[in-house]
Scaffold this motif. Sequence first.
Motif, short mmCIF file in Angstrom:
data_model
loop_
_atom_site.label_atom_id
_atom_site.label_comp_id
_atom_site.label_asym_id
_atom_site.label_seq_id
_atom_site.Cartn_x
_atom_site.Cartn_y
_atom_site.Cartn_z
N GLY A 149 0.83 -1.21 0.00
CA GLY A 149 0.00 0.00 0.00
C GLY A 149 0.86 1.26 0.00
O GLY A 149 2.09 1.18 -0.02
N THR A 150 0.19 2.41 0.01
CA THR A 150 0.93 3.67 0.07
C THR A 150 0.97 4.17 1.51
O THR A 150 -0.07 4.52 2.08
CB THR A 150 0.24 4.74 -0.83
N ASP A 151 2.14 4.12 2.11
CA ASP A 151 2.36 4.56 3.50
C ASP A 151 1.55 3.74 4.51
O ASP A 151 1.14 4.25 5.55
CB ASP A 151 2.01 6.06 3.66
N THR A 152 1.33 2.46 4.19
CA THR A 152 0.50 1.62 5.07
C THR A 152 1.31 0.59 5.88
O THR A 152 0.74 -0.13 6.69
CB THR A 152 -0.56 0.86 4.25
N GLY A 153 2.60 0.53 5.64
CA GLY A 153 3.40 -0.51 6.30
C GLY A 153 3.62 -0.25 7.78
O GLY A 153 3.37 0.87 8.28
N PRO A 154 4.08 -1.27 8.52
CA PRO A 154 4.29 -1.14 9.96
C PRO A 154 5.23 0.02 10.31
O PRO A 154 6.28 0.20 9.69
CB PRO A 154 4.94 -2.48 10.34
N ILE A 155 4.83 0.78 11.33
CA ILE A 155 5.58 1.98 11.74
C ILE A 155 6.73 1.59 12.67
O ILE A 155 6.52 0.88 13.66
CB ILE A 155 4.62 2.97 12.45
N ARG A 198 11.50 -6.18 15.11
CA ARG A 198 10.76 -7.28 14.48
C ARG A 198 9.31 -6.87 14.27
O ARG A 198 8.81 -5.95 14.94
CB ARG A 198 10.88 -8.58 15.26
N VAL A 199 8.65 -7.55 13.33
CA VAL A 199 7.26 -7.22 13.03
C VAL A 199 6.37 -8.36 13.48
O VAL A 199 6.62 -9.53 13.16
CB VAL A 199 7.06 -6.99 11.50
N GLU A 200 5.35 -8.00 14.27
CA GLU A 200 4.36 -8.99 14.72
C GLU A 200 2.98 -8.41 14.51
O GLU A 200 2.70 -7.31 15.00
CB GLU A 200 4.53 -9.27 16.23
N ASP A 201 2.10 -9.12 13.80
CA ASP A 201 0.74 -8.63 13.55
C ASP A 201 0.74 -7.21 13.00
O ASP A 201 0.02 -6.35 13.52
CB ASP A 201 -0.11 -8.63 14.84
N HIS A 202 1.54 -6.95 12.03
CA HIS A 202 1.61 -5.64 11.36
C HIS A 202 2.10 -4.54 12.30
O HIS A 202 1.97 -3.35 12.01
CB HIS A 202 0.24 -5.26 10.77
N LYS A 203 2.64 -4.93 13.45
CA LYS A 203 3.18 -3.90 14.35
C LYS A 203 4.65 -4.18 14.61
O LYS A 203 5.08 -5.33 14.64
CB LYS A 203 2.42 -3.90 15.68
#
Length: 214
Positions: A149-155, A198-203
Amino acid sequence: MLKIAVCVSGGGTNLQAIIDGIESGKISDTRIVLVFSNNPNAYALERAKKAGIPAVCKSPKNYPARDDFNKDFLETLKSAEPDLVVLAGCMVVIPKEIVRAFPNRIINIHPALIPSFCGQGYYGLHVHEKVLERGARVTGATVHFVDEGTDTGPIILQKAVMVEQDDTPEILQKRVMEQAEWKIMPKAIDLIAHGKVRVEDHKVIIDGYDPQSI
Ligand code: GRF
């Protein structure tokens, strides 16, 4: 050693912050293996040259179709074998083939506090124009992983910056860069280089996260 490829399109002040961060030790165990520009006039290319970093420029204008550019873009990145792709003021829309080739291994800097003032059409100076149009009192910058997406990735990291009443988009852009972008981008790279992200559940989870240190 984290090998990074940095994609740029313009002035390259974020690239410079990364180069300086590596030099000063704020970013450790990291090496820039490639600077990629889509714009032959990008001053970022000059910065790479001065720092002795391999740089290539490929303009979409020189390809018969966008797909051809996208393929070459992907091949160029792959051949540098980066562990992480860093979009530092990169104005190219990253094709899904590249996102899929580097899952949670591409990061981007956005000059606002996502999810405000982001998405399609929110790039460069436009972001700051919109912030001022809306009369927002606080803005900032965000480093995030890139998804399809556009600017939708995990912060990964964010930093707030105050808006002043007589700001112009240019003045605000400069403050956001100085107070936020040039700090959180090097910091995010250093954290990733040390395996703390690390990334977990999009976070994003950061080991030993300390907001005061940003
Ligand atoms: C930065 O504001 C970045 O957030 C945005 O484009 C600008 C690029 O600046 N995406 P630079 O090329 O790093 O100087």
